[in-house]
Write an enzyme that holds these catalytic residues in place. Sequence first.
Site, PDB file in Angstrom:
ATOM      1  N   GLU A 150      33.706 109.381  27.531  1.00 22.09           N
ATOM      2  CA  GLU A 150      32.517 109.261  26.674  1.00 22.09           C
ATOM      3  C   GLU A 150      32.646 109.947  25.313  1.00 22.09           C
ATOM      4  O   GLU A 150      31.933 110.888  24.990  1.00 22.09           O
ATOM      5  CB  GLU A 150      31.282 109.780  27.422  1.00 22.09           C
ATOM      6  CG  GLU A 150      30.897 108.915  28.602  1.00 22.09           C
ATOM      7  CD  GLU A 150      29.591 109.315  29.262  1.00 22.09           C
ATOM      8  OE1 GLU A 150      29.071 110.408  28.953  1.00 22.09           O
ATOM      9  OE2 GLU A 150      29.078 108.535  30.093  1.00 22.09           O
ATOM     10  N   GLU A 257      30.960 103.984  34.961  1.00 20.18           N
ATOM     11  CA  GLU A 257      29.841 104.753  35.511  1.00 20.18           C
ATOM     12  C   GLU A 257      28.602 103.871  35.552  1.00 20.18           C
ATOM     13  O   GLU A 257      28.285 103.184  34.579  1.00 20.18           O
ATOM     14  CB  GLU A 257      29.533 105.998  34.666  1.00 20.18           C
ATOM     15  CG  GLU A 257      30.595 107.076  34.680  1.00 20.18           C
ATOM     16  CD  GLU A 257      30.181 108.310  33.887  1.00 20.18           C
ATOM     17  OE1 GLU A 257      28.955 108.467  33.630  1.00 20.18           O
ATOM     18  OE2 GLU A 257      31.064 109.115  33.524  1.00 20.18           O
TER      19      GLU A 257
END
Length: 326
Positions: A150, A257
Amino acid sequence: MRSLVLLSSVLALVAPSKGAFTWLGTNEAGAEFGEGSYPGELGTEYIWPDLGTIGTLRNEGMNIFRVAFSMERLVPDSLAGPVADEYFQDLVETVNGITALGAYAVLDPHNYGRYYGNIITSTDDFAAFWTILATEFASNELVIFDTNNEYHTMDQSLVLNLNQAAIDAIRASGATSQYIFAEGNSWTGAWTWVDVNDNMKALTDPQDKLIYEMHQYLDSDGSGTNTACVSSTIGSERVTAATNWLRENGKLGVLGEFAGANNQVCKDAVADLLEYLEENSDVWLGALWWAAGPWWGDYMFNMEPTSGIAYQEYSEILQPYFVGSQ
Protein backbone atom coordinates in the site's frame (compact mmCIF):
# COMPACT_ATOMS: atom_id res chain seq x y z
CA MET A 1 10.06 -28.58 -6.35
CA ARG A 2 13.03 -30.57 -7.52
CA SER A 3 11.08 -33.49 -9.00
CA LEU A 4 8.91 -33.92 -12.06
CA VAL A 5 6.03 -35.06 -9.88
CA LEU A 6 6.14 -31.93 -7.77
CA LEU A 7 6.64 -29.76 -10.84
CA SER A 8 3.47 -31.23 -12.30
CA SER A 9 1.56 -30.41 -9.14
CA VAL A 10 2.88 -26.85 -9.22
CA LEU A 11 1.76 -26.43 -12.82
CA ALA A 12 -1.66 -27.76 -11.89
CA LEU A 13 -1.89 -25.17 -9.13
CA VAL A 14 -1.16 -22.23 -11.41
CA ALA A 15 -3.06 -23.22 -14.53
CA PRO A 16 -6.22 -21.12 -14.57
CA SER A 17 -9.41 -22.44 -16.12
CA LYS A 18 -12.36 -20.41 -17.32
CA GLY A 19 -14.54 -19.36 -14.42
CA ALA A 20 -12.10 -20.45 -11.72
CA PHE A 21 -9.55 -18.71 -9.54
CA THR A 22 -5.87 -19.55 -9.43
CA TRP A 23 -5.62 -18.42 -5.78
CA LEU A 24 -7.93 -17.95 -2.82
CA GLY A 25 -6.50 -17.47 0.64
CA THR A 26 -5.76 -15.04 3.42
CA ASN A 27 -3.26 -12.55 4.72
CA GLU A 28 -1.25 -13.63 7.76
CA ALA A 29 -0.53 -10.69 10.05
CA GLY A 30 1.61 -10.39 13.16
CA ALA A 31 5.28 -10.00 12.25
CA GLU A 32 4.64 -6.38 11.23
CA PHE A 33 2.86 -5.52 14.51
CA GLY A 34 4.43 -3.09 16.95
CA GLU A 35 5.03 -0.45 14.33
CA GLY A 36 7.54 2.04 15.67
CA SER A 37 8.87 -0.38 18.29
CA TYR A 38 12.03 -1.56 16.57
CA PRO A 39 13.49 -4.02 16.74
CA GLY A 40 10.86 -5.07 19.26
CA GLU A 41 10.61 -8.31 21.18
CA LEU A 42 9.13 -11.46 19.68
CA GLY A 43 6.02 -12.37 21.63
CA THR A 44 5.62 -8.86 23.01
CA GLU A 45 5.62 -6.39 20.11
CA TYR A 46 5.19 -8.87 17.28
CA ILE A 47 4.42 -12.50 16.52
CA TRP A 48 4.89 -14.82 13.56
CA PRO A 49 1.96 -16.66 11.98
CA ASP A 50 1.03 -20.07 13.37
CA LEU A 51 1.89 -22.79 10.87
CA GLY A 52 -0.60 -25.07 12.61
CA THR A 53 -3.59 -22.84 11.91
CA ILE A 54 -2.26 -22.15 8.42
CA GLY A 55 -2.34 -25.91 7.96
CA THR A 56 -5.98 -25.91 9.02
CA LEU A 57 -6.84 -23.28 6.42
CA ARG A 58 -4.80 -25.12 3.80
CA ASN A 59 -6.64 -28.36 4.51
CA GLU A 60 -9.93 -26.54 4.10
CA GLY A 61 -8.93 -25.32 0.65
CA MET A 62 -6.97 -22.06 0.88
CA ASN A 63 -3.88 -22.12 -1.32
CA ILE A 64 -2.21 -18.74 -0.82
CA PHE A 65 -1.00 -16.91 2.31
CA ARG A 66 0.39 -13.37 2.32
CA VAL A 67 2.96 -13.01 5.10
CA ALA A 68 3.32 -9.46 6.40
CA PHE A 69 6.64 -8.43 7.91
CA SER A 70 8.59 -5.30 8.82
CA MET A 71 11.47 -4.07 6.70
CA GLU A 72 12.92 -2.30 9.75
CA ARG A 73 13.16 -5.59 11.62
CA LEU A 74 14.54 -7.51 8.66
CA VAL A 75 17.23 -4.97 7.68
CA PRO A 76 17.53 -2.66 10.69
CA ASP A 77 20.56 -0.63 9.60
CA SER A 78 19.98 -0.09 5.89
CA LEU A 79 17.71 -1.34 3.13
CA ALA A 80 20.81 -2.88 1.61
CA GLY A 81 21.37 -5.00 4.73
CA PRO A 82 22.71 -6.83 6.51
CA VAL A 83 19.74 -8.82 7.72
CA ALA A 84 18.86 -9.37 11.37
CA ASP A 85 19.58 -13.10 11.55
CA GLU A 86 16.84 -14.24 13.94
CA TYR A 87 14.04 -12.28 12.26
CA PHE A 88 15.24 -13.35 8.82
CA GLN A 89 15.36 -17.01 9.79
CA ASP A 90 11.88 -16.79 11.31
CA LEU A 91 10.63 -15.35 8.02
CA VAL A 92 12.35 -18.10 6.04
CA GLU A 93 10.91 -20.78 8.33
CA THR A 94 7.40 -19.35 8.00
CA VAL A 95 7.57 -19.08 4.22
CA ASN A 96 9.09 -22.52 3.75
CA GLY A 97 6.52 -23.97 6.13
CA ILE A 98 3.71 -22.60 3.98
CA THR A 99 5.18 -23.79 0.70
CA ALA A 100 5.84 -27.23 2.20
CA LEU A 101 2.05 -27.49 2.44
CA GLY A 102 1.81 -26.98 -1.32
CA ALA A 103 0.50 -23.43 -0.93
CA TYR A 104 1.84 -20.14 -2.21
CA ALA A 105 3.57 -17.78 0.23
CA VAL A 106 3.51 -14.07 -0.60
CA LEU A 107 6.37 -12.02 0.85
CA ASP A 108 4.71 -8.79 2.00
CA PRO A 109 7.02 -6.01 3.26
CA HIS A 110 4.21 -4.20 5.05
CA ASN A 111 5.78 -0.76 4.87
CA TYR A 112 3.61 1.53 2.74
CA GLY A 113 6.59 2.56 0.62
CA ARG A 114 8.41 3.79 3.72
CA TYR A 115 11.40 2.85 5.88
CA TYR A 116 11.48 4.13 9.45
CA GLY A 117 8.58 6.36 8.47
CA ASN A 118 10.39 8.04 5.59
CA ILE A 119 9.34 7.60 1.97
CA ILE A 120 11.76 5.31 0.14
CA THR A 121 13.27 7.42 -2.64
CA SER A 122 16.33 5.39 -3.65
CA THR A 123 15.58 2.79 -6.30
CA ASP A 124 19.10 1.41 -5.78
CA ASP A 125 18.45 0.79 -2.08
CA PHE A 126 15.06 -0.74 -2.85
CA ALA A 127 16.69 -3.01 -5.43
CA ALA A 128 19.32 -4.04 -2.89
CA PHE A 129 16.59 -5.00 -0.42
CA TRP A 130 14.85 -7.14 -3.00
CA THR A 131 18.12 -8.74 -4.04
CA ILE A 132 18.48 -10.09 -0.50
CA LEU A 133 15.01 -11.65 -0.44
CA ALA A 134 14.97 -12.91 -4.01
CA THR A 135 18.34 -14.58 -3.62
CA GLU A 136 17.10 -16.50 -0.57
CA PHE A 137 13.95 -17.77 -2.28
CA ALA A 138 15.15 -18.03 -5.89
CA SER A 139 14.64 -21.80 -6.02
CA ASN A 140 11.21 -21.87 -4.39
CA GLU A 141 8.60 -21.63 -7.13
CA LEU A 142 5.74 -21.21 -4.66
CA VAL A 143 7.08 -17.92 -3.30
CA ILE A 144 5.53 -14.70 -4.61
CA PHE A 145 7.27 -11.35 -4.25
CA ASP A 146 4.98 -8.42 -3.30
CA THR A 147 7.02 -5.25 -3.85
CA ASN A 148 5.54 -3.31 -0.88
CA ASN A 149 2.24 -2.94 0.92
CA GLU A 150 0.00 0.00 0.00
CA TYR A 151 2.17 2.79 -1.30
CA HIS A 152 0.37 6.04 -0.53
CA THR A 153 0.78 9.81 -0.70
CA MET A 154 3.84 9.44 -2.93
CA ASP A 155 5.01 10.80 -6.25
CA GLN A 156 3.39 8.63 -8.89
CA SER A 157 6.55 8.25 -10.96
CA LEU A 158 8.41 7.14 -7.84
CA VAL A 159 5.87 4.38 -7.21
CA LEU A 160 6.33 3.18 -10.77
CA ASN A 161 10.12 3.32 -10.53
CA LEU A 162 10.27 1.51 -7.18
CA ASN A 163 8.14 -1.30 -8.57
CA GLN A 164 10.32 -1.58 -11.67
CA ALA A 165 13.49 -1.57 -9.57
CA ALA A 166 12.10 -4.43 -7.49
CA ILE A 167 11.14 -6.44 -10.57
CA ASP A 168 14.56 -5.95 -12.15
CA ALA A 169 16.41 -6.88 -8.94
CA ILE A 170 14.31 -9.99 -8.36
CA ARG A 171 14.92 -11.30 -11.86
CA ALA A 172 18.63 -10.40 -11.79
CA SER A 173 18.95 -12.43 -8.58
CA GLY A 174 17.98 -15.60 -10.40
CA ALA A 175 14.38 -15.72 -9.19
CA THR A 176 12.87 -16.19 -12.63
CA SER A 177 10.04 -18.68 -12.05
CA GLN A 178 8.06 -16.81 -9.40
CA TYR A 179 5.18 -14.37 -9.70
CA ILE A 180 5.69 -10.75 -8.69
CA PHE A 181 2.86 -8.66 -7.23
CA ALA A 182 3.14 -4.94 -8.01
CA GLU A 183 1.15 -2.52 -5.85
CA GLY A 184 0.07 1.01 -6.68
CA ASN A 185 -0.27 4.39 -5.01
CA SER A 186 -3.28 5.54 -2.98
CA TRP A 187 -3.26 2.40 -0.83
CA THR A 188 -3.37 0.33 -4.07
CA GLY A 189 -7.16 0.68 -4.05
CA ALA A 190 -9.06 -0.97 -6.89
CA TRP A 191 -11.69 1.77 -6.83
CA THR A 192 -9.10 4.50 -7.47
CA TRP A 193 -6.74 2.48 -9.65
CA VAL A 194 -7.70 3.87 -13.04
CA ASP A 195 -7.52 7.50 -11.92
CA VAL A 196 -4.32 7.14 -9.88
CA ASN A 197 -2.25 4.25 -11.21
CA ASP A 198 -2.70 4.23 -14.97
CA ASN A 199 1.06 4.70 -15.45
CA MET A 200 1.64 1.31 -13.81
CA LYS A 201 0.82 -0.31 -17.15
CA ALA A 202 4.37 0.65 -18.18
CA LEU A 203 5.91 -1.94 -15.83
CA THR A 204 7.78 -4.72 -17.60
CA ASP A 205 8.80 -8.20 -16.50
CA PRO A 206 11.03 -10.32 -18.75
CA GLN A 207 9.41 -13.46 -17.32
CA ASP A 208 5.87 -12.19 -17.96
CA LYS A 209 4.72 -13.18 -14.48
CA LEU A 210 3.76 -9.75 -13.21
CA ILE A 211 0.44 -9.45 -11.37
CA TYR A 212 -1.14 -6.16 -10.31
CA GLU A 213 -2.19 -6.36 -6.67
CA MET A 214 -5.11 -4.19 -5.62
CA HIS A 215 -6.99 -3.92 -2.32
CA GLN A 216 -10.66 -3.19 -1.79
CA TYR A 217 -12.77 -2.71 1.30
CA LEU A 218 -16.50 -2.25 1.28
CA ASP A 219 -17.23 0.45 3.87
CA SER A 220 -18.07 4.05 3.03
CA ASP A 221 -14.50 5.35 2.86
CA GLY A 222 -12.91 2.12 1.65
CA SER A 223 -10.66 1.94 4.69
CA GLY A 224 -11.86 -1.36 6.12
CA THR A 225 -12.29 0.21 9.55
CA ASN A 226 -16.09 0.34 9.72
CA THR A 227 -18.51 -2.51 10.39
CA ALA A 228 -21.08 -1.29 7.86
CA CYS A 229 -20.77 -2.06 4.15
CA VAL A 230 -22.27 0.44 1.71
CA SER A 231 -24.56 -2.04 -0.05
CA SER A 232 -24.82 -5.67 -1.07
CA THR A 233 -23.39 -4.85 -4.50
CA ILE A 234 -20.61 -2.45 -3.51
CA GLY A 235 -17.95 -5.11 -4.07
CA SER A 236 -18.56 -5.59 -7.77
CA GLU A 237 -19.20 -1.88 -8.23
CA ARG A 238 -15.84 -0.89 -6.77
CA VAL A 239 -13.74 -3.24 -8.90
CA THR A 240 -15.50 -2.83 -12.27
CA ALA A 241 -13.31 0.01 -13.56
CA ALA A 242 -10.13 -1.79 -12.51
CA THR A 243 -11.38 -4.94 -14.24
CA ASN A 244 -11.83 -3.02 -17.47
CA TRP A 245 -8.35 -1.48 -17.07
CA LEU A 246 -6.76 -4.90 -16.65
CA ARG A 247 -8.51 -6.29 -19.70
CA GLU A 248 -7.90 -3.26 -21.92
CA ASN A 249 -4.21 -3.24 -21.07
CA GLY A 250 -3.65 -6.99 -21.24
CA LYS A 251 -2.78 -7.24 -17.54
CA LEU A 252 -3.62 -9.65 -14.72
CA GLY A 253 -4.71 -8.73 -11.21
CA VAL A 254 -5.17 -10.15 -7.74
CA LEU A 255 -7.20 -8.67 -4.91
CA GLY A 256 -4.61 -8.76 -2.16
CA GLU A 257 -6.92 -7.57 0.63
CA PHE A 258 -10.69 -7.64 1.09
CA ALA A 259 -13.01 -8.27 4.03
CA GLY A 260 -16.42 -7.67 5.55
CA ALA A 261 -17.81 -7.53 9.06
CA ASN A 262 -20.32 -9.94 10.59
CA ASN A 263 -23.59 -8.62 9.20
CA GLN A 264 -25.81 -9.64 6.33
CA VAL A 265 -25.13 -6.66 4.07
CA CYS A 266 -21.39 -7.28 4.29
CA LYS A 267 -21.80 -11.01 3.73
CA ASP A 268 -23.85 -10.32 0.63
CA ALA A 269 -21.30 -7.73 -0.52
CA VAL A 270 -18.40 -10.17 -0.11
CA ALA A 271 -20.30 -12.87 -1.99
CA ASP A 272 -21.08 -10.35 -4.74
CA LEU A 273 -17.41 -9.34 -4.93
CA LEU A 274 -16.14 -12.91 -5.19
CA GLU A 275 -18.76 -13.87 -7.75
CA TYR A 276 -17.81 -10.89 -9.90
CA LEU A 277 -14.08 -11.58 -9.63
CA GLU A 278 -14.57 -15.22 -10.54
CA GLU A 279 -16.76 -14.29 -13.49
CA ASN A 280 -13.83 -12.16 -14.64
CA SER A 281 -11.10 -14.66 -13.82
CA ASP A 282 -9.55 -14.08 -17.22
CA VAL A 283 -8.01 -11.00 -15.57
CA TRP A 284 -8.50 -11.62 -11.83
CA LEU A 285 -6.44 -14.58 -10.62
CA GLY A 286 -7.79 -14.59 -7.09
CA ALA A 287 -8.23 -12.84 -3.77
CA LEU A 288 -6.92 -12.84 -0.20
CA TRP A 289 -8.93 -12.09 2.93
CA TRP A 290 -7.63 -9.60 5.48
CA ALA A 291 -6.64 -11.25 7.80
CA ALA A 292 -5.63 -14.25 9.88
CA GLY A 293 -2.96 -14.24 12.57
CA PRO A 294 -2.50 -15.27 16.22
CA TRP A 295 -3.11 -11.88 17.85
CA TRP A 296 -6.32 -10.59 16.29
CA GLY A 297 -8.60 -11.46 19.22
CA ASP A 298 -12.05 -9.92 18.69
CA TYR A 299 -11.04 -8.02 15.52
CA MET A 300 -14.04 -7.96 13.18
CA PHE A 301 -12.14 -9.51 10.24
CA ASN A 302 -10.31 -12.21 12.25
CA MET A 303 -9.86 -15.29 10.03
CA GLU A 304 -7.70 -17.23 12.50
CA PRO A 305 -9.03 -20.76 13.17
CA THR A 306 -11.02 -21.57 15.06
CA SER A 307 -12.09 -18.67 17.25
CA GLY A 308 -11.88 -15.83 14.71
CA ILE A 309 -15.27 -14.27 14.00
CA ALA A 310 -14.60 -14.12 10.26
CA TYR A 311 -13.45 -17.73 10.25
CA GLN A 312 -16.73 -18.72 11.88
CA GLU A 313 -18.97 -16.50 9.78
CA TYR A 314 -17.29 -16.34 6.36
CA SER A 315 -15.75 -19.77 5.77
CA GLU A 316 -18.96 -21.02 4.19
CA ILE A 317 -19.04 -18.01 1.86
CA LEU A 318 -15.40 -18.41 0.82
CA GLN A 319 -15.39 -22.18 0.41
CA PRO A 320 -17.07 -22.39 -3.02
CA TYR A 321 -14.28 -20.20 -4.42
CA PHE A 322 -11.39 -22.29 -3.14
CA VAL A 323 -9.27 -23.60 -5.99
CA GLY A 324 -10.56 -27.01 -6.99
CA SER A 325 -14.01 -26.42 -5.49
CA GLN A 326 -15.56 -25.21 -8.73
